[in-house]
Design an enzyme around this catalytic site. Sequence first.
Site, PDB file in Angstrom:
ATOM      1  N   ASN A  46       0.856  -1.180   0.000  1.00 26.85           N
ATOM      2  CA  ASN A  46       0.000   0.000   0.000  1.00 26.85           C
ATOM      3  C   ASN A  46       0.899   1.239   0.000  1.00 26.85           C
ATOM      4  O   ASN A  46       1.415   1.643   1.033  1.00 26.85           O
ATOM      5  CB  ASN A  46      -0.892  -0.030   1.265  1.00 26.85           C
ATOM      6  CG  ASN A  46      -1.785   1.192   1.359  1.00 26.85           C
ATOM      7  OD1 ASN A  46      -1.909   1.957   0.403  1.00 26.85           O
ATOM      8  ND2 ASN A  46      -2.398   1.378   2.521  1.00 26.85           N
TER       9      ASN A  46
ATOM     10  N   HIS B  14      -9.841   1.609   4.535  1.00 23.93           N
ATOM     11  CA  HIS B  14      -8.591   1.828   5.275  1.00 23.93           C
ATOM     12  C   HIS B  14      -8.819   2.896   6.352  1.00 23.93           C
ATOM     13  O   HIS B  14      -9.580   3.841   6.130  1.00 23.93           O
ATOM     14  CB  HIS B  14      -7.495   2.280   4.292  1.00 23.93           C
ATOM     15  CG  HIS B  14      -6.136   2.296   4.914  1.00 23.93           C
ATOM     16  ND1 HIS B  14      -5.719   3.318   5.723  1.00 23.93           N
ATOM     17  CD2 HIS B  14      -5.136   1.392   4.888  1.00 23.93           C
ATOM     18  CE1 HIS B  14      -4.502   3.047   6.148  1.00 23.93           C
ATOM     19  NE2 HIS B  14      -4.118   1.884   5.662  1.00 23.93           N
TER      20      HIS B  14
ATOM     21  N   GLU C 289      -6.058  -4.288  10.726  1.00 22.03           N
ATOM     22  CA  GLU C 289      -5.064  -3.227  10.855  1.00 22.03           C
ATOM     23  C   GLU C 289      -5.378  -2.383  12.086  1.00 22.03           C
ATOM     24  O   GLU C 289      -6.131  -1.393  11.981  1.00 22.03           O
ATOM     25  CB  GLU C 289      -5.096  -2.325   9.618  1.00 22.03           C
ATOM     26  CG  GLU C 289      -4.661  -2.983   8.348  1.00 22.03           C
ATOM     27  CD  GLU C 289      -3.962  -1.979   7.426  1.00 22.03           C
ATOM     28  OE1 GLU C 289      -2.825  -2.240   7.051  1.00 22.03           O
ATOM     29  OE2 GLU C 289      -4.538  -0.934   7.121  1.00 22.03           O
TER      30      GLU C 289
ATOM     31  N   GLY D 199       2.044   2.870  10.687  1.00 13.75           N
ATOM     32  CA  GLY D 199       3.019   3.932  10.441  1.00 13.75           C
ATOM     33  C   GLY D 199       4.039   4.117  11.545  1.00 13.75           C
ATOM     34  O   GLY D 199       4.603   5.205  11.687  1.00 13.75           O
TER      35      GLY D 199
ATOM     36  N   SER E 164       2.756  -1.509  10.609  1.00 14.80           N
ATOM     37  CA  SER E 164       4.194  -1.570  10.916  1.00 14.80           C
ATOM     38  C   SER E 164       4.800  -2.968  10.759  1.00 14.80           C
ATOM     39  O   SER E 164       5.553  -3.419  11.606  1.00 14.80           O
ATOM     40  CB  SER E 164       4.465  -1.011  12.311  1.00 14.80           C
ATOM     41  OG  SER E 164       4.052   0.337  12.366  1.00 14.80           O
TER      42      SER E 164
ATOM     43  N   GLY F 240       2.661  -0.907   4.402  1.00 15.47           N
ATOM     44  CA  GLY F 240       2.743   0.501   4.012  1.00 15.47           C
ATOM     45  C   GLY F 240       4.184   0.919   3.787  1.00 15.47           C
ATOM     46  O   GLY F 240       4.796   0.583   2.762  1.00 15.47           O
TER      47      GLY F 240
HETATM   48  P1  PGA Z   1       2.397   0.784   7.668  1.00 17.15           P
HETATM   49  O1  PGA Z   1       1.003   0.964   6.925  1.00 17.15           O
HETATM   50  O2  PGA Z   1       2.971  -0.543   7.194  1.00 17.15           O
HETATM   51  O3  PGA Z   1       3.209   1.948   7.246  1.00 17.15           O
HETATM   52  O4  PGA Z   1       2.114   0.758   9.122  1.00 17.15           O
HETATM   53  C1  PGA Z   1       0.109  -0.096   6.765  1.00 17.15           C
HETATM   54  C2  PGA Z   1      -1.183   0.430   6.227  1.00 17.15           C
HETATM   55  O5  PGA Z   1      -1.590   1.532   6.614  1.00 17.15           O
HETATM   56  O6  PGA Z   1      -1.837  -0.228   5.397  1.00 17.15           O
END
Ligand code: PGA
Length: 251
Positions: A9, A95, A166, A172, A214, A234
């Site tokens: 993503n 999301h 999630e 993030g 993450s 992400g």
């Molecule tokens: P991240 O994002 O891997 O940066 O935590 C995942 C997402 O929001 O789909």
Amino acid sequence: MSKPLLIANWKNHPESLARGTNILQGFSKKQSLFKKTSLFIAPPLPYFETVSKKIKNYATLAAQDIFFTSEGTHTGVVTPEILKSFGVKLSIIGHSERRALGETNEVVAQKVKTSLLSNITPVLCVGETTRDTEGDHFGFLQEQLKLSLEGIRRKDDAERLIIAYEPVWAIGKTAKDAMQPSDLSQMIIFIKKVLTEIFDRESADKIPIIYGGSVEPENAKQLFDTDIRGFLVGHASLDPQSFATIAEAIV
Ligand code: PGA
């Protein structure tokens, strides 16, 4: 057993198509590894044409969102038909970053329906914003799942769904802030229980549950040692080396 699912993503990154092309050059060197996964890449819309051409040997294009209807005339909208014309086979829906912009469970449910009708696999994102020792997140998740799947009851629809768990608090950040494998195992059991309440045991068993929040090279292996069927990645999907290490951990 089918291949593990891996969805990149990219959100609103990278800042230019040139930079995106660089990332894809890095991915392309790891083609044989990525082919061992079911890999989907969800770039920003204006990068679609270039990305779809460059990934065709080892990955499939995905959308980060879908419009809630495929009918009518709408300014500023990209319809499922347009997505499909670029080869999109799967769409992230609901999301948390879209829900934060005001997308309700009701709209999410409508998008899941449109996606199914358009023959685009919906990846329904669910996850609690915070956790506490009282366990309120279980109730939150149960309601979010039920409302986001409102009106979807047919067995063959259920079996085309993917659920991305999630937890919003884990998105993030870094591997050490992500969910721990033991907690993830518990949440997978809980999600399966709710899916069984919504559909039936047989259909619920067929719905793949993936994790996002993450996922990094440091925690991918431990998280994958649960019952999870893949990852929605992400920030680590913008770095070819990190993303390849995540793929290695799950094949
Ligand atoms: P991240 O994002 O891997 O940066 O935590 C995942 C997402 O929001 O789909």
